[in-house]
Design a protein around this motif. Sequence first.
Motif, PDB file in Angstrom:
ATOM      1  N   THR A  17      17.170 -56.507  -1.872  1.00  0.00           N
ATOM      2  CA  THR A  17      17.468 -57.794  -1.752  1.00  0.00           C
ATOM      3  C   THR A  17      16.371 -58.692  -2.392  1.00  0.00           C
ATOM      4  O   THR A  17      15.067 -58.205  -2.192  1.00  0.00           O
ATOM      5  CB  THR A  17      18.144 -58.793  -0.385  1.00  0.00           C
ATOM      6  OG1 THR A  17      16.810 -58.300   0.311  1.00  0.00           O
ATOM      7  CG2 THR A  17      19.200 -57.749   0.173  1.00  0.00           C
ATOM      8  N   THR A  18      16.732 -59.700  -3.216  1.00  0.00           N
ATOM      9  CA  THR A  18      15.629 -60.355  -3.667  1.00  0.00           C
ATOM     10  C   THR A  18      16.103 -61.796  -4.297  1.00  0.00           C
ATOM     11  O   THR A  18      17.289 -62.291  -3.644  1.00  0.00           O
ATOM     12  CB  THR A  18      15.124 -59.888  -5.189  1.00  0.00           C
ATOM     13  OG1 THR A  18      13.757 -60.402  -5.470  1.00  0.00           O
ATOM     14  CG2 THR A  18      15.955 -59.676  -6.051  1.00  0.00           C
ATOM     15  N   THR A  19      15.211 -62.836  -4.867  1.00  0.00           N
ATOM     16  CA  THR A  19      15.953 -63.963  -5.418  1.00  0.00           C
ATOM     17  C   THR A  19      15.432 -63.838  -6.716  1.00  0.00           C
ATOM     18  O   THR A  19      14.478 -63.336  -7.217  1.00  0.00           O
ATOM     19  CB  THR A  19      15.314 -65.224  -4.597  1.00  0.00           C
ATOM     20  OG1 THR A  19      13.913 -65.375  -4.712  1.00  0.00           O
ATOM     21  CG2 THR A  19      15.681 -65.217  -3.008  1.00  0.00           C
ATOM     22  N   ASN A  33      20.178 -65.888  -4.370  1.00  0.00           N
ATOM     23  CA  ASN A  33      20.053 -64.631  -3.807  1.00  0.00           C
ATOM     24  C   ASN A  33      20.799 -63.592  -4.512  1.00  0.00           C
ATOM     25  O   ASN A  33      21.923 -63.531  -5.127  1.00  0.00           O
ATOM     26  CB  ASN A  33      20.753 -64.537  -2.033  1.00  0.00           C
ATOM     27  CG  ASN A  33      20.148 -65.384  -1.277  1.00  0.00           C
ATOM     28  OD1 ASN A  33      18.906 -65.360  -1.150  1.00  0.00           O
ATOM     29  ND2 ASN A  33      20.635 -66.262  -0.814  1.00  0.00           N
ATOM     30  N   GLU A  48      24.343 -64.210  -6.025  1.00  0.00           N
ATOM     31  CA  GLU A  48      24.800 -65.638  -5.473  1.00  0.00           C
ATOM     32  C   GLU A  48      24.908 -66.861  -6.510  1.00  0.00           C
ATOM     33  O   GLU A  48      24.164 -66.936  -7.305  1.00  0.00           O
ATOM     34  CB  GLU A  48      24.030 -66.234  -4.320  1.00  0.00           C
ATOM     35  CG  GLU A  48      24.485 -67.481  -3.654  1.00  0.00           C
ATOM     36  CD  GLU A  48      23.419 -67.866  -2.867  1.00  0.00           C
ATOM     37  OE1 GLU A  48      23.791 -68.693  -1.599  1.00  0.00           O
ATOM     38  OE2 GLU A  48      22.141 -67.575  -2.815  1.00  0.00           O
TER      39      GLU A  48
END
Length: 134
Positions: A17-19, A33, A48
């Motif tokens: 997971t990251t942004t 996200n 997202e």
Amino acid sequence: MELKDLVGLHELSGVDTTTEKVKQWYDHYEDANVVRFVLDGKTYKAIEEPDDGYRSYCKELEVCNEVVSNNFPPQKVMGKMKDNDTDSVDDTIQFIDVVTGKVVLEVGTDNTDYYYPYCVMNWSPENLACNVGR
């Protein structure tokens, strides 16, 4: 690609997971996200859509060539669409470890029929059979 295309038995071998900065309008970018996961040797990416700060959505799933930083031996998971209840209609896929019976990853949008839908990106590595007792 639609989430329901991933319903069925798979081998999950990586999740991170990251942004990322995503373009919203004109030259305005927002943090969003992102979850990447490897199923059956193929990497998928969900991003997202932050929308307006109150609502968010999961954009359409993409197949990508990006490197997933968290890899592990393939674990058998069953992909199923999340059950709707009397309070909400959801467009979320859940990947359930076939040994533990627990949800290890869920991706999508919950409350799609409500004024405030929200993006779902839950990663629970503790529910993988390979992590039991660790």
